[in-house]
Design a protein around this motif. Structure first.
Motif, mmCIF file in Angstrom:
data_model
loop_
_atom_site.group_PDB
_atom_site.id
_atom_site.type_symbol
_atom_site.label_atom_id
_atom_site.label_comp_id
_atom_site.label_asym_id
_atom_site.label_seq_id
_atom_site.Cartn_x
_atom_site.Cartn_y
_atom_site.Cartn_z
ATOM 1 N N LYS A 1 -5.428 -3.646 -3.303
ATOM 2 C CA LYS A 1 -6.162 -4.167 -4.455
ATOM 3 C C LYS A 1 -5.268 -4.259 -5.683
ATOM 4 C CE LYS A 1 -10.381 -2.495 -2.421
ATOM 5 N NZ LYS A 1 -9.875 -1.801 -1.235
ATOM 6 N N THR A 2 -3.977 -4.248 -5.450
ATOM 7 C CA THR A 2 -3.042 -4.248 -6.570
ATOM 8 C C THR A 2 -2.207 -5.527 -6.582
ATOM 9 O OG1 THR A 2 -1.567 -2.989 -5.150
ATOM 10 C CG2 THR A 2 -2.842 -1.749 -6.749
ATOM 11 N N GLN B 1 -12.162 -9.121 -8.772
ATOM 12 C CA GLN B 1 -11.991 -9.328 -7.337
ATOM 13 C C GLN B 1 -13.306 -9.769 -6.691
ATOM 14 O OE1 GLN B 1 -8.858 -6.641 -5.421
ATOM 15 N NE2 GLN B 1 -9.602 -5.363 -7.052
ATOM 16 N N ASP C 1 -7.906 4.568 -0.547
ATOM 17 C CA ASP C 1 -8.449 3.336 0.006
ATOM 18 C C ASP C 1 -8.788 2.331 -1.092
ATOM 19 O OD1 ASP C 1 -9.069 2.039 2.430
ATOM 20 O OD2 ASP C 1 -11.188 2.161 1.875
ATOM 21 N N ASN C 2 -9.215 2.849 -2.249
ATOM 22 C CA ASN C 2 -9.551 1.968 -3.369
ATOM 23 C C ASN C 2 -8.313 1.347 -4.002
ATOM 24 O OD1 ASN C 2 -12.265 2.340 -3.078
ATOM 25 N ND2 ASN C 2 -12.410 3.959 -4.611
ATOM 26 N N ILE C 3 -7.161 1.969 -3.776
ATOM 27 C CA ILE C 3 -5.924 1.393 -4.310
ATOM 28 C C ILE C 3 -5.352 0.391 -3.309
ATOM 29 C CG2 ILE C 3 -3.572 1.908 -5.089
ATOM 30 C CD1 ILE C 3 -4.546 4.739 -5.757
ATOM 31 N N ARG D 1 -18.023 -2.343 -4.171
ATOM 32 C CA ARG D 1 -17.289 -1.085 -4.092
ATOM 33 C C ARG D 1 -15.953 -1.191 -4.850
ATOM 34 N NH1 ARG D 1 -14.352 1.297 1.076
ATOM 35 N NH2 ARG D 1 -12.928 2.452 -0.238
ATOM 36 N N THR E 1 -4.495 -1.842 -12.827
ATOM 37 C CA THR E 1 -5.320 -0.668 -12.984
ATOM 38 C C THR E 1 -5.345 0.306 -11.803
ATOM 39 O OG1 THR E 1 -6.687 -2.128 -14.264
ATOM 40 C CG2 THR E 1 -7.593 0.045 -13.790
ATOM 41 N N PRO E 2 -5.621 -0.141 -10.575
ATOM 42 C CA PRO E 2 -5.815 0.844 -9.513
ATOM 43 C C PRO E 2 -4.605 1.763 -9.334
ATOM 44 C CG PRO E 2 -6.514 -1.324 -8.783
ATOM 45 C CD PRO E 2 -5.803 -1.517 -10.083
ATOM 46 N N TRP F 1 -4.446 10.188 -10.603
ATOM 47 C CA TRP F 1 -5.621 10.899 -10.123
ATOM 48 C C TRP F 1 -5.335 11.493 -8.735
ATOM 49 C CZ3 TRP F 1 -11.086 8.168 -9.802
ATOM 50 C CH2 TRP F 1 -12.061 9.140 -9.662
ATOM 51 N N PHE G 1 -11.589 3.987 -12.084
ATOM 52 C CA PHE G 1 -10.194 4.211 -12.481
ATOM 53 C C PHE G 1 -10.058 4.129 -13.998
ATOM 54 C CE2 PHE G 1 -8.790 2.682 -8.085
ATOM 55 C CZ PHE G 1 -8.482 3.968 -7.669
ATOM 56 N N TYR G 2 -10.712 3.120 -14.571
ATOM 57 C CA TYR G 2 -10.636 2.966 -16.021
ATOM 58 C C TYR G 2 -11.187 4.195 -16.738
ATOM 59 C CZ TYR G 2 -9.130 -1.855 -16.406
ATOM 60 O OH TYR G 2 -8.395 -2.998 -16.391
ATOM 61 N N GLU H 1 -3.897 3.996 -12.850
ATOM 62 C CA GLU H 1 -4.836 5.087 -13.063
ATOM 63 C C GLU H 1 -5.007 5.910 -11.787
ATOM 64 O OE1 GLU H 1 -5.894 5.515 -16.100
ATOM 65 O OE2 GLU H 1 -5.281 3.560 -16.897
ATOM 66 N N GLY H 2 -4.917 5.232 -10.642
ATOM 67 C CA GLY H 2 -5.198 5.899 -9.379
ATOM 68 C C GLY H 2 -4.129 6.883 -8.946
ATOM 69 N N GLU I 1 -10.761 8.329 -0.185
ATOM 70 C CA GLU I 1 -11.448 7.150 -0.707
ATOM 71 C C GLU I 1 -10.656 6.511 -1.845
ATOM 72 O OE1 GLU I 1 -15.556 7.732 -1.952
ATOM 73 O OE2 GLU I 1 -15.413 5.733 -2.834
ATOM 74 N N LEU I 2 -10.077 7.371 -2.692
ATOM 75 C CA LEU I 2 -9.274 6.852 -3.800
ATOM 76 C C LEU I 2 -8.108 6.039 -3.276
ATOM 77 C CD1 LEU I 2 -8.888 9.680 -6.424
ATOM 78 C CD2 LEU I 2 -10.278 7.636 -6.500
ATOM 79 N N LEU J 1 -5.469 15.491 -7.590
ATOM 80 C CA LEU J 1 -6.237 16.000 -6.448
ATOM 81 C C LEU J 1 -5.320 16.638 -5.415
ATOM 82 C CD1 LEU J 1 -8.913 13.234 -5.771
ATOM 83 C CD2 LEU J 1 -9.249 15.468 -6.786
ATOM 84 N N ARG K 1 -5.734 12.004 -19.967
ATOM 85 C CA ARG K 1 -4.433 11.802 -20.568
ATOM 86 C C ARG K 1 -4.619 11.559 -22.065
ATOM 87 N NH1 ARG K 1 -2.736 7.866 -16.858
ATOM 88 N NH2 ARG K 1 -3.844 6.441 -18.195
ATOM 89 N N SER L 1 -4.003 -8.427 -14.009
ATOM 90 C CA SER L 1 -3.669 -7.012 -13.939
ATOM 91 C C SER L 1 -4.875 -6.084 -13.965
ATOM 92 C CB SER L 1 -2.707 -6.641 -15.066
ATOM 93 O OG SER L 1 -3.347 -6.783 -16.303
ATOM 94 N N CYS L 2 -6.038 -6.571 -14.422
ATOM 95 C CA CYS L 2 -7.145 -5.618 -14.540
ATOM 96 C C CYS L 2 -7.816 -5.358 -13.194
ATOM 97 C CB CYS L 2 -8.169 -6.091 -15.575
ATOM 98 S SG CYS L 2 -9.196 -7.470 -15.024
ATOM 99 N N ARG L 3 -7.725 -6.304 -12.290
ATOM 100 C CA ARG L 3 -8.272 -6.223 -10.928
ATOM 101 C C ARG L 3 -9.799 -6.129 -10.907
ATOM 102 N NH1 ARG L 3 -3.991 -8.350 -9.130
ATOM 103 N NH2 ARG L 3 -4.485 -7.897 -6.971
ATOM 104 N N ASN M 1 -9.384 8.020 -17.608
ATOM 105 C CA ASN M 1 -8.659 8.434 -18.797
ATOM 106 C C ASN M 1 -9.247 7.878 -20.084
ATOM 107 O OD1 ASN M 1 -6.355 10.094 -17.801
ATOM 108 N ND2 ASN M 1 -6.082 8.273 -16.537
ATOM 109 N N SER N 1 -14.853 0.905 -8.063
ATOM 110 C CA SER N 1 -13.676 1.769 -8.057
ATOM 111 C C SER N 1 -12.752 1.426 -9.225
ATOM 112 C CB SER N 1 -12.939 1.673 -6.725
ATOM 113 O OG SER N 1 -12.164 0.503 -6.666
#
Lengths: 419, 558
Positions: free
Chosen positions: A389-390, B49, A384-386, B83, A350-351, A358, B91-92, A354-355, A381-382, A362, B131, B44-46, B95, B87
Motif C-alpha cells: 500500500k506504499t 486507494q 499487512d496494512n503496510i 480496511r 503514510t503507511p 509503530w 496510521f495518521y 507512520e507504520g 495486521e499492521l 510493538l 512523537r 503520498s497520502c495513500r 502521532n 488503516s
C-alpha cells in the motif's frame, strides 16, 4: 573469498595485485570486450545479453537484456545509471567489485551505454562507501585518459561521459527511482509508479537504464565467453553465476561466486564451512533482510535460484544469505530488522512513515517481555496494512519479514508475551 | 472518452481524468489528502486507494494517479478498500495530537471528518507514545505551523513551488522524523501565502488573522467577489454576527477563495484575503453628516433636498457645465448606470469621470494580482462613465477645475480628493465650490471638506454586480445589512433623481441590472439571474483561455 570449486568468472581477478590500475587490468584483458562491443551493432549487444539470460542482481531479478530493449526509439539523450547504493542488510558483494575490479564495472557500464546509445553513465555509490568511491574515481580518470571515456571513443564516433555520484547514506536511494531523484539533486523519495520503467521515463524524464553493479560487471564476461556458455553456468531462466553474500552463523562468512541454482546446503556447509560451533540450523533469510524467512525444514533441498526460492515462499533478491542458528531469538531479530526499516523509511507515504515506527514500538515491547496479548495480532495486521500500500517496495520490505517471522515462529513470540 | 463504472454507476469522462475527478462527476467522494486538482500528483497520502477491476484483474490502486480507462469498474466501498482506508487513518492518528477541542480546523478538518466516517472507532492509538515536534512555529508573517498536527501531504510546499513560484516550504528530515519546515533562510511571505491554510487538510497551518477567533461551525458562508483589485476573484465571505463576546466589531471573520476556473481557479492573493478588514474598520461612516446644519439629526431627505436645490440653482444659473461628478470605479455596475442616467442623460452634465491620476496602484503579477485596485473600471468604461467614455473631461481636469472655481456643485463618490492637496488648496476648494456632496464608506479628510456626507454600503453589505478587467460580469450577495445609516449608492441616485424630476422605476438591484442589459450594448442579453455563481462574459468578449495545470508526474495508464 571463493572457496574450492567455486566459479571464478566475475571474480577472476579479485585480489590480484594492481588490478585497480588500468595498465595492469588491461594486461589481464580489461576493455578488450568493450573494444569488441564497439565493433558490434548496439542491437546485437542487447540481443546477446538477452540471450545470455542475465538477470538483475540488485533484488528484483529482472532480465537485463529485456530492460535494455525497453528504451524507446528516437528519444535522446539516454542515460545509464549504475546502482551501487548497496544498503540491504546482508548484502556486501558490490563493494568487492568496486574495490577489486573497478575497470570491469566501467567496462560493463560502457558496453551497456553503447548498447542503448547513452551519452552519459552515472555510477551511484552509497554515501558510506568512501574508500570504494575513491577507487572508482581514480579508475574513471584512468579510463578517460586512455580514451575509453569521452568524445569519439576509440574512433567510433560515439561519445560517452562517466560520472561518479555518491549518496548521502540512505537505504531508499537504492530504490531505482529514489536513486534517480537523488541523482537529480532532490530528496531521495521514490517516484510514483506508473511509469514503471525508468528505461522509458527516467533521469530528467529521459530513458535511463538502471542496473546493479554486479549485473553490469557480468556484461564483459558474457561477451568474452558467449551467451550460451554464460547461460549454461546458471539455470535456464537465469544465466551465469551469482555472487552470494553469506553471513550470519556460519564459520566462513563471505562472498562466494557460485552458479545460480546452487543448493543452499552446499553454500552453507561446503563453502561456509558449516554452522558456527556446529549448532543446529534454525532458519535462513535467503535474499537480504527484506525477504521472507525460511525455516530449516523449508531449506532442506532448497536451490538458490529465483524460481526455486520463490516456490519456497521467499525471494532470492540480492542473494544475501543470512544463516540463523538455534541460539537466535526471532523476536529479537525482528526488533533489529524493524529498527533498520523504521530508521530508513523515507517518510514520503503514510503507511511506511507512520507504520514502521509503530511496528518498532510493538516489536520492542514484545521482545522486552512487556507485550500484551493482542500485540502479536496487531503487529501482524499492521504489517499487512503496510504491505503493498506504499509508493515503493520498502513498505513490503518491512512487512514481509515481520509477517513471516510471526507466521513461522509464533510460539517464540507467544512465549515472550505474559499471559 | 473512456466509459467506466464507479460504485456501480456509469460515467464517461475525458481521457486522462483520474479516478477522484471521475468520481466527482457522479458526486461520489473518494477520500483523499495529498491530491488537489490544482497541484501535481504525488500519491503520498495513500488515502484514495480504491479497488479497480479491469479485464478480470482486480487490484488496489490510488485514485489520484490512476487514469480512468474504458471498461474499468471502480469499487470504492469493498471490505478491502474500507480496511485500507481505516488503516491509513489509524496510521495518521498514531502521532496526531488529537487536540481537536482547541484546534481551529475542527469542524472543517479532513482528518476529523474522514475518521468519523471511515475510521476505526475501537481505537488502538497509544496516547503515551506519540512523537513530538514543533508546536507553534511561525512559518511566516501570516501563518503558524503546528508540526504535530501536520500529516505531511505536501500540498502547501507544492503550492508554493508550483503556483506561487517560490521555494519557501519543504519537508525535511526523513522517516518518522519528517517535518514540514521553512526552506532554510526563507519565510512563507509570498503574496499568496494564505492559500496554504486553505489547502491544509488539517489544522497544521492556521491563519494568524483567524486563529482562535471563531469556531468554524458558527460561521455562515456567502458567495461573493473579491474587491481587492480588478481581477474579481470569486470568494466566500465567512461571517458571524451573533457571538459578539470576542471582536464585537468584526462581522466578516475571513475570506476564502471560491473556485472559478476562468478567473482565479482555487486561489486568492493575500492582499484580497485580508482586505475585508476595511468592512468592519473603526473609521467606517455610520451616519449621515452635514456642515450646513447644526442639527445633528440630519435625515437623508434633508440632504437630498439640499443637494437637489443646489444642483437646480447651479444649472439654471450657469448651465450643466457648473456641475461635476467624480464617480468611483469601486462602485457597482448598477451604481454607475444610475449615475450616468441621472447626471449625464437627465441633467446633461458633461464633467464626469471615475478615475483620478493619483489613485493608489497595487502590485501586479502573472498569477492573479492586478495593479488596478478598483474592481469595476471595466464596468465604468462599458457603461460610459469611465475615463474612456464620451466625456472629454477627465477626473484630474474636474479636480483642477474645481480648484479654479469652474464648478458650483461637485459630487464625489469614494475618492479622497484631498489626497495630495495642501491645506491652502483645500481651503481654496472649499471656498470655490458652492456645494460638495460626498458619498463614501470611510471617514477621511474629504468628509470634513464636504458640505454633506452620505454613508454608503460596502460590497459585503449589499448585492451588486461588477465587471472585471477581462470583461466578466459577476455578482456579489449580501451577507448582512449595512452599518448604521449606510445605504446602497444606486438608491441614493434613485432618491436624488426623484427630487430632480427624474423618476426611475427600479425597486431592486435585479431591476437595475436588467435595465443595464436592456440599454448598454455590451451588457445585452445579460440578466441578474443569468449571471449565476460564476458570472458571465460581456457580449462580444471572448472567454480567457484555461490555464493549464501542470502535473509533475504523468498520469498512470492502468
Amino acid at each position: 573469498m571463493s572457496g574450492n570449486g567455486s566459479v571464478r568468472l566475475l571474480s577472476r581477478h579479485f585480489g590480484l595485485p594492481g588490478q585497480t590500475h588500468i595498465e595492469t587490468a588491461m594486461k589481464r584483458g580489461a576493455y578488450e570486450q568493450f573494444k569488441r562491443a564497439l565493433k558490434m551493432k548496439p542491437e546485437e549487444v542487447t540481443a546477446l545479453v538477452k540471450a545470455s539470460g542475465l538477470r538483475g542482481h540488485g533484488g528484483a531479478g529482472f532480465s537485463a537484456g529485456l530492460k535494455w530493449s525497453f528504451v524507446p526509439k528516437d528519444v535522446f539523450p539516454r542515460y545509464v545509471t549504475v546502482n551501487g547504493d548497496e544498503s540491504e542488510p546482508g548484502t556486501c558483494k558490490d563493494r568487492l567489485i568496486f574495490e577489486y575490479d573497478p575497470h570491469l564495472l566501467i567496462e560493463g557500464a560502457l558496453i551497456c551505454a553503447w548498447a542503448v546509445q547513452a551519452e552519459r553513465v552515472y555510477i551511484y555509490i552509497r554515501g558510506e562507501y568512501f574508500y570504494p568511491a575513491r577507487i572508482m574515481q581514480t579508475a574513471i580518470d584512468e579510463a578517460r585518459a586512455k580514451g575509453f571515456i569521452g568524445d569519439n571513443i576509440l574512433g567510433s564516433g560515439w561519445s560517452c561521459a562517466v560520472y561518479l555520484a555518491t549518496g548521502a547514506g540512505q537505504y531508499i536511494c537504492g530504490e531505482e527511482t529514489g536513486l534517480l531523484e537523488s541523482l537529480e539533486g532532490k530528496k531521495g523519495w521514490p517516484r510514483l509508479k506508473p511509469p514503471f520503467y525508468p528505461a522509458a521515463i527516467g533521469l530528467w524524464g529521459k530513458p535511463t537504464i538502471v542496473n546493479n553493479v554486479e549485473t553490469l560487471a557480468y556484461v564483459p564476461r558474457i561477451l568474452e565467453i558467449g551467451a550460451d556458455k554464460f547461460l549454461a553456468m546458471g539455470t535456464p531462466k537465469a544465466g551465469g553465476p551469482t555472487l552470494f553474500s553469506l553471513s550470519g552463523c556460519v564459520k566462513k562468512p563471505g562472498v562466494y561466486e557460485l552458479p545460480t541454482g546452487v543448493p543452499l546446503k552446499t553454500l552453507i556447509y561446503e563453502y561456509g564451512g558449516g554452522i558456527t560451533e556446529n549448532r543446529k540450523l534454525k532458519a535462513v533469510i535467503p535474499g537480504g533482510s527484506s525477504s521472507h524467512i525460511l525455516t530449516a525444514e523449508e531449506c532442506e533441498d532448497l536451490k538458490l535460484d529465483f524460481e526455486s526460492v520463490a516456490a519456497a515462499g521467499s525471494m532470492l533478491g540480492s542473494a544475501a544469505v543470512m544463516v540463523l542458528d538455534e541460539t537466535i531469538s526471532i523476536p529479537q531479530l525482528m526488533v533489529w530488522m524493524v529498527r533498520f526499516y523504521a530508521h530508513e523509511s523515507c517518510g514520503q507515504c503514510t503507511p511506511c512513515r507512520e507504520g514502521t515506527g509503530w511496528l518498532l514500538r510493538l516489536a520492542t515491547r514484545i521482545a522486552d517481555g512487556r507485550g500484551r496479548k493482542r500485540d502479536l495480532d496487531d503487529l501482524y495486521e499492521l504489517a499487512d496494512n503496510i504491505d503493498g500500500k506504499t509508493v515503493c517496495a520498502l513498505g513490503a520490505a518491512v512487512a514481509w519479514p515481520t509477517k513471516s517471522y510471526i507466521k513461522k515462529f509464533r510460539p517464540e513470540f507467544e512465549a515472550l508475551i505474559k499471559q | 472518452m473512456p466509459k467506466l463504472e464507479i460504485d456501480g454507476k456509469p460515467v464517461e469522462v475525458p481521457a486522462g481524468t483520474n479516478l477522484i475527478e471521475a468520481a466527482k462527476r457522479l458526486n461520489i467522494e473518494i477520500p483523499h489528502y495529498c491530491f488537489h486538482p490544482g497541484l501535481s500528483v504525488v500519491g503520498s497520502c495513500r488515502m484514495c486507494q480504491v479497488e479497480v477491476e479491469l479485464n478480470g484483474r482486480k487490484s488496489l490502486v490510488i485514485g489520484c494517479n490512476t487514469a480512468a480507462a474504458d471498461g474499468m469498474k471502480v469499487i470504492i466501498n469493498s471490505d478491502v478498500v474500507e480496511r485500507t482506508r481505516r488503516s491509513v487513518l489509524e496510521f495518521y492518528l498514531q502521532n496526531h495530537p488529537l487536540d481537536c477541542p482547541i484546534c481551529d480546523d475542527a469542524g472543517e478538518c479532513d482528518l476529523q471528518n474522514y475518521y468519523m466516517r471511515y475510521g476505526l472507532h475501537d481505537s488502538r492509538v497509544e496516547l503515551d507514545e506519540k512523537r513530538h515536534k514543533h508546536k507553534v512555529h511561525d512559518v511566516g508573517p501570516t501563518v503558524v505551523l503546528d508540526s504535530e498536527r501536520c500529516i505531511l501531504c505536501s500540498r502547501c510546499a507544492r503550492f508554493c513551488r508550483e503556483i506561487a513560484g517560490v521555494d519557501e516550504l519543504g519537508i525535511f528530515s526523513h522517516g518518522g522524523e519528517s517535518e514540514l519546515m521553512n526552506v532554510p533562510g526563507k519565510l512563507l511571505e509570498n503574496d499568496y501565502a494564505g492559500n496554504v491554510v486553505d489547502l491544509c487538510p488539517v489544522g497544521a497551518l492556521t491563519d494568524k488573522d483567524f486563529r482562535f477567533k471563531r469556531r468554524v461551525w458558527y460561521l455562515q458562508r456567502t458567495p461573493s467577489v473579491c474587491m481587492g483589485c480588478s481581477r474579481g476573484c470569486n470568494i466566500y465571505v465567512d461571517w458571524e454576527t451573533e457571538r459578539s463576546y470576542k471582536n464585537p466589531q468584526r462581522r466578516i471573520q475571513r475570506l476564502k477563495p471560491r473556485f472559478n476556473r476562468l478567473v482565479n481557479e482555487w486561489w486568492m492573493c493575500d492582499r484580497g484575503r485580508y482586505s475585508y478588514h476595511a468592512v468592519d474598520a473603526e473609521n467606517r461612516l455610520r451616519t449621515l453628516r452635514t456642515k450646513s446644519d447644526t442639527d445633528p439629526h440630519t435625515t437623508l431627505d434633508q440632504i437630498l433636498e439640499r443637494a437637489a436645490a443646489k444642483i437646480k440653482t447651479a444649472i439654471s444659473k450657469h448651465g450643466a457645465k457648473s456641475v461635476a461628478v467624480l464617480g468611483s470605479a469601486h462602485s457597482s455596475n448598477e451604481d454607475l448606470f444610475l449615475l450616468k442616467k441621472l447626471f449625464a442623460e437627465h441633467l446633461k452634465v458633461q464633467s464626469m469621470d471615475v478615475t483620478l491620476g493619483k489613485e493608489p496602484k497595487g502590485k501586479e503579477d502573472e498569477i492573479l494580482m492586478k495593479a488596478d485596485l478598483a474592481p469595476n473600471r471595466r464596468g465604468a468604461l462599458e457603461i460610459g462613465v469611465g475615463p474612456w467614455s464620451d466625456s472629454t473631461i477627465s477626473g484630474d481636469d474636474i479636480l483642477s477645475g474645481a480648484l479654479d472655481g469652474d464648478y458650483e456643485v461637485l459630487i464625489v463618490v469614494g475618492h479622497d480628493i484631498t489626497r495630495g492637496l495642501s491645506a491652502k488648496e483645500q481651503a481654496k476648494l472649499d471656498q470655490n465650490c458652492d456645494y460638495i456632496l460626498y458619498l463614501g464608506t470611510h471617514d477621511n479628510a474629504t468628509c470634513a471638506l464636504a458640505d454633506d456626507v452620505i454613508s454608503i454600503a460596502m460590497w459585503a453589505e449589499r448585492e451588486a454586480s461588477y465587471t472585471n478587467f477581462q470583461g466578466r460580469v459577476q455578482k456579489t450577495q449580501q451577507p448582512f445589512p449595512p452599518l448604521g445609516e449606510a445605504l446602497c449608492e444606486w438608491r441614493v441616485w434613485n432618491e436624488l433623481g426623484k427630487k430632480l424630476g427624474f423618476t426611475v422605476p427600479y425597486l431592486n438591484v435585479d431591476d437595475v441590472f436588467d435595465a443595464i442589459g436592456g440599454s448598454i450594448a455590451s451588457f445585452k442579453g445579460l440578466t441578474w439571474e443569468g449571471l449565476g455563481a460564476e458570472g458571465k462574459m460581456l457580449t462580444g468578449v471572448a472567454e480567457p483561455p484555461y490555464r493549464k495545470v501542470q502535473s509533475a508526474h504523468p498520469l498512470a495508464a492502468y
